[in-house]
Design a protein around this motif. Sequence first.
Motif, PDB file in Angstrom:
ATOM      1  N   ILE A 171      -6.111   2.141   6.984  1.00 21.60           N
ATOM      2  CA  ILE A 171      -5.139   3.229   7.011  1.00 21.60           C
ATOM      3  C   ILE A 171      -5.370   4.215   5.865  1.00 21.60           C
ATOM      4  N   ILE A 172      -6.001   3.752   4.786  1.00 20.07           N
ATOM      5  CA  ILE A 172      -6.222   4.626   3.636  1.00 20.07           C
ATOM      6  C   ILE A 172      -7.070   5.837   4.017  1.00 20.07           C
ATOM      7  N   VAL A 184      -7.052   7.323   6.903  1.00 18.92           N
ATOM      8  CA  VAL A 184      -6.368   8.222   7.827  1.00 18.92           C
ATOM      9  C   VAL A 184      -5.574   9.218   6.993  1.00 18.92           C
ATOM     10  N   SER A 185      -5.876  10.482   7.159  1.00 11.24           N
ATOM     11  CA  SER A 185      -5.195  11.468   6.324  1.00 11.24           C
ATOM     12  C   SER A 185      -5.014  12.754   7.115  1.00 11.24           C
ATOM     13  N   ALA A 186      -4.140  13.589   6.624  1.00 11.02           N
ATOM     14  CA  ALA A 186      -3.924  14.885   7.265  1.00 11.02           C
ATOM     15  C   ALA A 186      -3.509  15.880   6.197  1.00 11.02           C
ATOM     16  N   MET A 201       4.006   8.678   4.433  1.00 13.04           N
ATOM     17  CA  MET A 201       3.486   9.675   3.496  1.00 13.04           C
ATOM     18  C   MET A 201       3.685  11.087   4.055  1.00 13.04           C
ATOM     19  N   LEU A 202       3.484  11.262   5.368  1.00 14.45           N
ATOM     20  CA  LEU A 202       3.690  12.586   5.967  1.00 14.45           C
ATOM     21  C   LEU A 202       5.120  13.078   5.751  1.00 14.45           C
ATOM     22  N   TYR A 215      -7.399   8.286  14.496  1.00 16.71           N
ATOM     23  CA  TYR A 215      -6.529   7.243  15.052  1.00 16.71           C
ATOM     24  C   TYR A 215      -7.314   6.331  15.974  1.00 16.71           C
ATOM     25  N   LEU A 266       0.817  -1.217   0.000  1.00 15.20           N
ATOM     26  CA  LEU A 266       0.000   0.000   0.000  1.00 15.20           C
ATOM     27  C   LEU A 266       0.849   1.265   0.000  1.00 15.20           C
ATOM     28  N   ILE A 313       0.572   3.613  -2.908  1.00 12.48           N
ATOM     29  CA  ILE A 313      -0.598   4.466  -3.123  1.00 12.48           C
ATOM     30  C   ILE A 313      -0.272   5.931  -2.839  1.00 12.48           C
ATOM     31  N   ASP A 314       0.662   6.160  -1.896  1.00  5.16           N
ATOM     32  CA  ASP A 314       0.983   7.539  -1.548  1.00  5.16           C
ATOM     33  C   ASP A 314       2.090   8.132  -2.413  1.00  5.16           C
ATOM     34  N   PRO A 319       2.310   3.201   6.627  1.00  2.52           N
ATOM     35  CA  PRO A 319       2.173   4.015   5.410  1.00  2.52           C
ATOM     36  C   PRO A 319       1.766   5.465   5.674  1.00  2.52           C
ATOM     37  N   PHE A 320       1.025   5.709   6.769  1.00  2.00           N
ATOM     38  CA  PHE A 320       0.566   7.077   7.037  1.00  2.00           C
ATOM     39  C   PHE A 320       1.722   8.019   7.390  1.00  2.00           C
ATOM     40  N   ALA A 324       0.562  -1.814  10.119  1.00  2.00           N
ATOM     41  CA  ALA A 324      -0.336  -1.352   9.071  1.00  2.00           C
ATOM     42  C   ALA A 324      -0.490   0.169   9.092  1.00  2.00           C
ATOM     43  N   PHE A 325      -0.057   0.796  10.193  1.00  2.00           N
ATOM     44  CA  PHE A 325      -0.146   2.257  10.321  1.00  2.00           C
ATOM     45  C   PHE A 325       1.028   2.950   9.625  1.00  2.00           C
TER      46      PHE A 325
END
Lengths: 196, 196, 196, 196
Positions: free
Chosen positions: D22-23, D25-27, C95-96, D45, C20, C23-24, C91-92, C88-89
């Motif tokens: 997770i997809i 979750v965004s900022a 991406m940041l 979260y 995944l 995706i970012d 990727p977030f 699983a967290f």
Amino acid sequence: METARLETFADGVFAIAATLLIIDVSADAKGGALGAALEHHWPQYAAYAVSFVTIGIMWVNHHACLQLIDRADRTFLFINIALLACIAFVPFPTMLIAEHLHDGGVRAAAITYGLTMTATAICFALFWFYAATGRRLIAQSADQRVISGISRSYLPGTFIYGGSTLVALWSPHTAIALFAAIAGFYVLESSLFGRE
Amino acid sequence: METARLETFADGVFAIAATLLIIDVSADAKGGALGAALEHHWPQYAAYAVSFVTIGIMWVNHHACLQLIDRADRTFLFINIALLACIAFVPFPTMLIAEHLHDGGVRAAAITYGLTMTATAICFALFWFYAATGRRLIAQSADQRVISGISRSYLPGTFIYGGSTLVALWSPHTAIALFAAIAGFYVLESSLFGRE
Amino acid sequence: METARLETFADGVFAIAATLLIIDVSADAKGGALGAALEHHWPQYAAYAVSFVTIGIMWVNHHACLQLIDRADRTFLFINIALLACIAFVPFPTMLIAEHLHDGGVRAAAITYGLTMTATAICFALFWFYAATGRRLIAQSADQRVISGISRSYLPGTFIYGGSTLVALWSPHTAIALFAAIAGFYVLESSLFGRE
Amino acid sequence: METARLETFADGVFAIAATLLIIDVSADAKGGALGAALEHHWPQYAAYAVSFVTIGIMWVNHHACLQLIDRADRTFLFINIALLACIAFVPFPTMLIAEHLHDGGVRAAAITYGLTMTATAICFALFWFYAATGRRLIAQSADQRVISGISRSYLPGTFIYGGSTLVALWSPHTAIALFAAIAGFYVLESSLFGRE
């Protein structure tokens, strides 16, 4: 070459294609408007359910075929890849139908869904008949009557989906109802008569 | 260390990378314009098909290698992770080509695709030659002629993709046609000559 | 309860979390500007590579632990679920960092990445020490020296990631370099010394 | 028909549904505003954690059921597909709650989450009671007291989630706290009393 790893890969694609359907379910609405937006988007949930069940049926069929097949050659692997490419494509026309059920794009959406399903049915027939013809890849222990029974049941699939796609040219909503009915019929028929 | 769990993880990445390709297939169009938009976006479907088949071929090759390999060490696991990182990257340049086939970004897109494929081919060669050199990780039962045959067939891969990437500097559309032709050639060649 | 299905589920989460990451990776650019946009976005590719390899390392470690563990109880399953939720967290925050490497958000991004990795390291330590303490879930055949060796190697992980996170308060770019260095060091160290 | 491939497919859907959370979750924040945005988005979260653990619990339960079941018929496969369709749907209402916790859409979001969970609980009960009634699909070696114990523990699930959904009509925030509490209670109860 054995079929075990083919099954792992195929199960992965089936599971992901089905689960990815949720990505196209969305509801962009501000605050208090969310309730109405969720009701307005009912075609998304119906499309999600029909496509999930359709992919589930294909997985059950793929499973049933591979219980009778005990080896694979390169050609068979590539037919399988083509079949999986069709199945992994299903989320796209599903999303098209969900988004365009109420507007002028419904014909194009229904045709795209129908063509995807027809291509899938053709690949499924290739998959089965390549393995079953002359018992090329069939396990010795498999009963020939079971093989012939599956062969008979696979012939109509291409025509049913191909026919429904032609119906979409004339009446897309009828075709969409047919797509849902095919999935529903198959589940009922299998559950009532297919107890193994 | 046995290779069973390596295969499960690898099959997961192959299956997901292939299935995620569908996420980049889209058609934003209002109502009656959908049909035209779907036709206009044909490069998306072609790119989806080529990349799905290319990932499928890599899966078949990975599969074929691991049938001859019966153990893994840490270095081999990390080479495998690097290989999977390349394969999981494929959806990105695929999307670039699909979106930029008709505009001035096609050269950058084709080069990105070519570099990804060249890196993948290099990792695949590392993967195989690390295992095969001196039969480091090869099963005792594996026939040395099969090992040597695979070794010979893996040498050109890097040069074919590297060369196609150079072609992209001069003519991106020729390079893109080459990428599709490589996938098509491999499927045909395997199906005709690779029957095991 | 056996560990086989725990491994299947875990392998799925590892494979998906890693895949995944793609995706970012994105490049929104019109036509001829694509080349420059792709160069400008190099932090995305670096972040993709570091996180893919980091998840790969975790998979290798998870694999190595489960080779010594031959049963699971409910508590262990839930610790495993918490560990997978952390992985699983990943990727977030990846991406940041990729998006904010060059702007004022880099501190918050690096802290988020560091906290995620620290939480993952804590869960990993819980996972291992719950199983290893008093050989609660360890296979009878497992060598106690191997168990003790893993226990020693797991203690520093939490402090290394916790410390790097504190560094992010003072210099986010140093912390990000540390995150990449930790992954690189581990691959090198395992490859040089970890040959089994 | 054996249950092995059913487990592979189910494990895939569980793993993907959990990881796809997770997809959402965004900022989206520019530069220095990222820190504040990340703090403001804490419901994301929390929702991620609750839904990941909830899907994890369902996976543990599914696992526990299939340890007692040693065969499958077509009806059982389709019940399983319906159950998986519910579980794969969970990321959607999770995202709704995370986005609307602080605005007027919270009631619709909580009801959608509750209905999804109630439907999942109904499918889970169908899944278990179809297999367990008259020991239809139960392995001969399975202890009837274990079967009866699971049957007793599955009856309240539908009512607990159905009741929480009714609470959402009156107070959505209370219902959301209940959803989190149900997950937390289950983890605690299983860990304290469920050691096998």
